[in-house]
Write an enzyme that holds these catalytic residues in place. Sequence first.
Site, PDB file in Angstrom:
ATOM      1  N   ARG A 145      50.382  22.507  -2.950  1.00 45.07           N
ATOM      2  CA  ARG A 145      49.756  21.192  -3.378  1.00 45.07           C
ATOM      3  C   ARG A 145      50.501  19.880  -3.415  1.00 45.07           C
ATOM      4  O   ARG A 145      51.483  20.121  -4.289  1.00 45.07           O
ATOM      5  CB  ARG A 145      48.842  21.622  -4.549  1.00 45.07           C
ATOM      6  CG  ARG A 145      47.958  20.521  -5.028  1.00 45.07           C
ATOM      7  CD  ARG A 145      46.418  20.663  -4.521  1.00 45.07           C
ATOM      8  NE  ARG A 145      45.992  21.874  -4.964  1.00 45.07           N
ATOM      9  CZ  ARG A 145      44.609  22.091  -4.793  1.00 45.07           C
ATOM     10  NH1 ARG A 145      44.057  21.678  -3.879  1.00 45.07           N
ATOM     11  NH2 ARG A 145      43.981  23.425  -5.202  1.00 45.07           N
TER      12      ARG A 145
ATOM     13  N   HIS B 233      53.022  32.667  -1.915  1.00 47.25           N
ATOM     14  CA  HIS B 233      53.952  32.185  -2.881  1.00 47.25           C
ATOM     15  C   HIS B 233      55.109  32.969  -3.074  1.00 47.25           C
ATOM     16  O   HIS B 233      55.908  32.719  -3.913  1.00 47.25           O
ATOM     17  CB  HIS B 233      53.028  32.331  -4.248  1.00 47.25           C
ATOM     18  CG  HIS B 233      52.123  31.137  -4.572  1.00 47.25           C
ATOM     19  ND1 HIS B 233      52.681  30.011  -5.076  1.00 47.25           N
ATOM     20  CD2 HIS B 233      50.819  31.122  -4.259  1.00 47.25           C
ATOM     21  CE1 HIS B 233      51.713  29.170  -5.257  1.00 47.25           C
ATOM     22  NE2 HIS B 233      50.535  29.777  -4.755  1.00 47.25           N
TER      23      HIS B 233
END
Length: 523
Positions: free
Chosen positions: A400, A430
């Site tokens: 993001r 991640h």
Amino acid sequence: MKITQNREISWLQFNKRVLEEAADPRVPLLERAKFLSIFTSNLDEFYMIRCGSLYDLSLIDNTKIDKKSGMIPSEQLDAIFAESNNLYKIRDNVYKDINHTLNALHLSCVSYKTLSKGQEKFVKDYFDTDIAPLLSPQIIDSHHPFPHLVNKAQYLFLEINEDGNKHFALIPVPDFANRIVYIPNYGHCYMLIEQIMFHCIERLFKNCKVLNKTIVRITRNADINLNEDQIDDDDDYREYMKHILKKRNRLAPIRLEIYKEIHSDSLEYLCSHLSLRKEQVFKSKCPLELSHIFKMIDLAPTIDKTPLLYKTFTPQSNPLLTPELPCIPQIMDHDVLLFYPYQSMDGFLKLLKEASEDKHVVSIKITIYRLAKHSKIVRYLCRAAENGKNVTVLMELKARFDEQNNISAAEELEESGCHILYGFENYKVHSKICLITYKDKNEFKYITQIGTGNYNEKTSKMYTDLSYITSRKEIGKDAVTFFQNMSMSNLEGQYQHLWVAPSNLKSSILKEIDNQINLAKQH
């Protein structure tokens, strides 16, 4: 008894804690100013993402009830707007207090009305020579419809009278000009470019009368939803992400911020054209954008600011990784656990640099979520590929607000000969893992680094994270399997030592928790 609360209100309470740090007189003064800026940027992101997703949900299914608080999306938004109003009032008071104290030290953002005649002349001359030539006023009328307002950009909004005809006008605050303008004979005090525009804009409208004026800033919904079914097999995923990022800039407004005051007619007009309710409008007595505070602190004289900041912290070297010696032989001899920010990331960076140049290293594989600007990680990976190493980078483009930075890094890496993989539909990668494969006397050896933090030299100096580096062969083999699975989009791979979501991370953690409970019961 109610033991849970609404997620969004809980987040606003967290950000209030940041604001309380800004208000705390025990915190050094310039650090308080930083917290004020951080609070503001946090709130921006909250509105773009959390309010953005709630806004979308309120349009799609406003009957969906939040299980924690029993509220539907529109009720959650109303609660957010009400709580935000309180936070704006607190921020105004904290800013006033901090700026008042900074003024005594000649480091403040000063008010136009405090200027002397000579300083006032300087500001007007500066407007005429350095600001006015950069401005692009737009009169809004039947021939010039209401323009698109850029997310988080600032605008002067005016109501003018020209020959008896009233019009509204918008003037973008130029973001490429110096925002901080130092006032002569006022120590290190300054005005912001938007404040100078606000006080001097009549000089640009000499044939009109400015009836009322304010500074406005909108925040747009930035919660983009990726529909990967729209991507054809022969499409470039990176190009698709570029298209999505352009789309983000045109999503619906979710918040309107007003500097100090606004005339009721102007407010009605803006709300109508931006499709906003009055509850989504927030007035601020302090500047709408506070990112300049960090630059102001950097430019402030050292003698003035040293006691006003936390004592500079220098990360230590890890005692198990001697900086003067090559890293690879040390890692082959023993494991190293780096603890950021108390220990430096330099040990890992040196390892990667060595690997990019070592003739025995045959490949480097790494997952990347967020990178620093001008990243050394990217530089060393490019160098490795140019030196003939097989370099594979799993680049997550859905990080993001770092999407564009990651797209640029992916292009740079690819140009140097790196093999680029991207994430998967409905998932973000991640994992922070790097695998260096080393060939020694016809035997493959591995150095594996696994971390909780991003491969980002800048944030490693601020955020608390662990970075484990090992040459254990069994972990290296699991890392080999991991990257093979990622290249084949296999999310259900089996591993002997690594816990990997979504297949076995949660179950492994729960198993270990149960194990600890059993040990505790046995005293």
